[in-house]
Design an enzyme around this catalytic site. Structure first.
Site, mmCIF file in Angstrom:
data_model
loop_
_atom_site.group_PDB
_atom_site.id
_atom_site.type_symbol
_atom_site.label_atom_id
_atom_site.label_comp_id
_atom_site.label_asym_id
_atom_site.label_seq_id
_atom_site.Cartn_x
_atom_site.Cartn_y
_atom_site.Cartn_z
ATOM 1 N N LEU B 57 0.843 -1.201 0.000
ATOM 2 C CA LEU B 57 0.000 0.000 0.000
ATOM 3 C C LEU B 57 0.873 1.244 0.000
ATOM 4 O O LEU B 57 1.754 1.402 0.850
ATOM 5 C CB LEU B 57 -0.912 -0.013 1.235
ATOM 6 C CG LEU B 57 -1.723 -1.301 1.433
ATOM 7 C CD1 LEU B 57 -2.438 -1.286 2.788
ATOM 8 C CD2 LEU B 57 -2.723 -1.490 0.294
ATOM 9 N N ALA B 95 1.831 -1.847 4.432
ATOM 10 C CA ALA B 95 1.721 -0.408 4.189
ATOM 11 C C ALA B 95 3.100 0.237 4.303
ATOM 12 O O ALA B 95 3.876 -0.086 5.197
ATOM 13 C CB ALA B 95 0.762 0.208 5.206
ATOM 14 N N CYS B 96 3.379 1.148 3.385
ATOM 15 C CA CYS B 96 4.660 1.865 3.404
ATOM 16 C C CYS B 96 4.724 2.746 4.656
ATOM 17 O O CYS B 96 3.793 3.504 4.950
ATOM 18 C CB CYS B 96 4.784 2.735 2.169
ATOM 19 S SG CYS B 96 6.140 3.921 2.272
ATOM 20 N N ILE B 97 5.858 2.689 5.346
ATOM 21 C CA ILE B 97 5.961 3.428 6.605
ATOM 22 C C ILE B 97 5.972 4.943 6.391
ATOM 23 O O ILE B 97 5.296 5.683 7.108
ATOM 24 C CB ILE B 97 7.180 2.964 7.446
ATOM 25 C CG1 ILE B 97 7.151 3.653 8.810
ATOM 26 C CG2 ILE B 97 8.495 3.214 6.730
ATOM 27 C CD1 ILE B 97 8.024 3.007 9.843
ATOM 28 N N SER B 100 2.529 6.019 5.499
ATOM 29 C CA SER B 100 1.656 5.841 6.664
ATOM 30 C C SER B 100 1.846 6.961 7.673
ATOM 31 O O SER B 100 0.878 7.508 8.211
ATOM 32 C CB SER B 100 1.934 4.492 7.346
ATOM 33 O OG SER B 100 1.551 3.430 6.512
#
Lengths: 122, 137
Positions: B57, B95-97, B100
């Site tokens: 994501l 999810a990409c940090i 996010s």
């Protein structure tokens, strides 16, 4: 070619500051470059504005990142393709751009897309 | 997917070989169709016996996997749907940090079967799968 190196093309399609796509796209490119992938970046449509000289983001509370494209060379991301028609339609020439690029016809950019393992649009 | 001539892609699918697929999802739920299309594609691929390795994501896509998602009962729950897919088919929902953090998504908010990771993981997904498919606007 090494199985752990993929040909990955990033396609920049939007003006740089109306949305976050170009900026987060650039972040993705920098990470993938650190992983030593065979990267290229194509600028099409409004994406060509990302490379325009003399951008100033002071008035819009956004970080200017145009100069980061100049750093791509240092990460061995040297294949920068610009769609000739997109550039011309916007009244720009190569001299308006921050970095050296390869000006290509749309069909040639399309052909190079077919050579990739992965194409990611931004 | 047209039956003609994107080299590699359609040929592989048409030959019914089993492929390993990574998905990159770049739009949030509900506002855009991309999240639904990505899910439907993944579902169809799994049904045909292909492997969906991971859904990464990015951009507003990170909003797909929060456990606060609570749509009206007569609508699909996009977050819960991803969670089910993770549990039933071992699909990693990642999810990409950086994306996010920008959008207020933390580990505590992730659906069961989802987690937060870095863009290096996306690179690895691109490397280890036969295909990486991008869904977005």
């Amino acid at each position: 070619m090494d199985d752990n190196v993929k040909k990955i093309m990033h396609v920049m399609r939007r003006a740089p500051h109306g949305s976050i796509y170009t900026y987060e796209g650039l972040e993705m490119i920098l990470i993938m470059a650190a992983y030593e992938q065979d990267l290229s970046v194509a600028f099409i449509g409004d994406g060509v504005y990302a490379l325009k000289k003399n951008q100033n983001t002071d008035g819009i509370s956004m970080k200017g990142f145009a100069k980061t494209f100049m750093a791509l060379d240092g990460y061995d991301v040297e294949k920068l393709y610009v769609d000739r028609v997109s550039l011309e339609e916007r009244g720009l020439t190569e001299d308006d751009l921050l970095v050296d690029v390869e000006l290509l016809d749309s069909a040639e950019i399309g052909r190079r897309m077919t050579e990739q393992d992965v194409v990611i649009h931004h | 997917m047209r039956g003609t001539a994107l080299p590699g892609f359609s040929a592989t699918i048409l030959n019914s070989e089993k492929v390993k697929i990574g998905i990159l999802l770049k739009e949030g739920p509900y506002n855009h169709q991309a999240a639904d299309t990505a899910y439907k594609f993944a579902e169809a691929a799994i049904k045909k016996g292909h492997t969906v390795d991971a859904v990464f994501l990015y951009n507003d896509g990170v909003i797909n996997a929060t456990n606060l998602t609570d749509p009206p009962q007569d609508d699909r729950n996009i977050a819960a749907r991803w969670s089910e897919m993770a549990k039933e088919h071992g699909v990693e929902i990642l999810a990409c940090i950086a994306a996010s953090k920008r959008r207020g998504i933390t580990d505590d908010l992730m659906i069961e079967g989802g987690s937060i990771t870095g863009l290096g993981t996306l690179t690895d997904i691109a490397i280890r799968n036969d295909r990486l498919l991008t869904f977005g606007d």
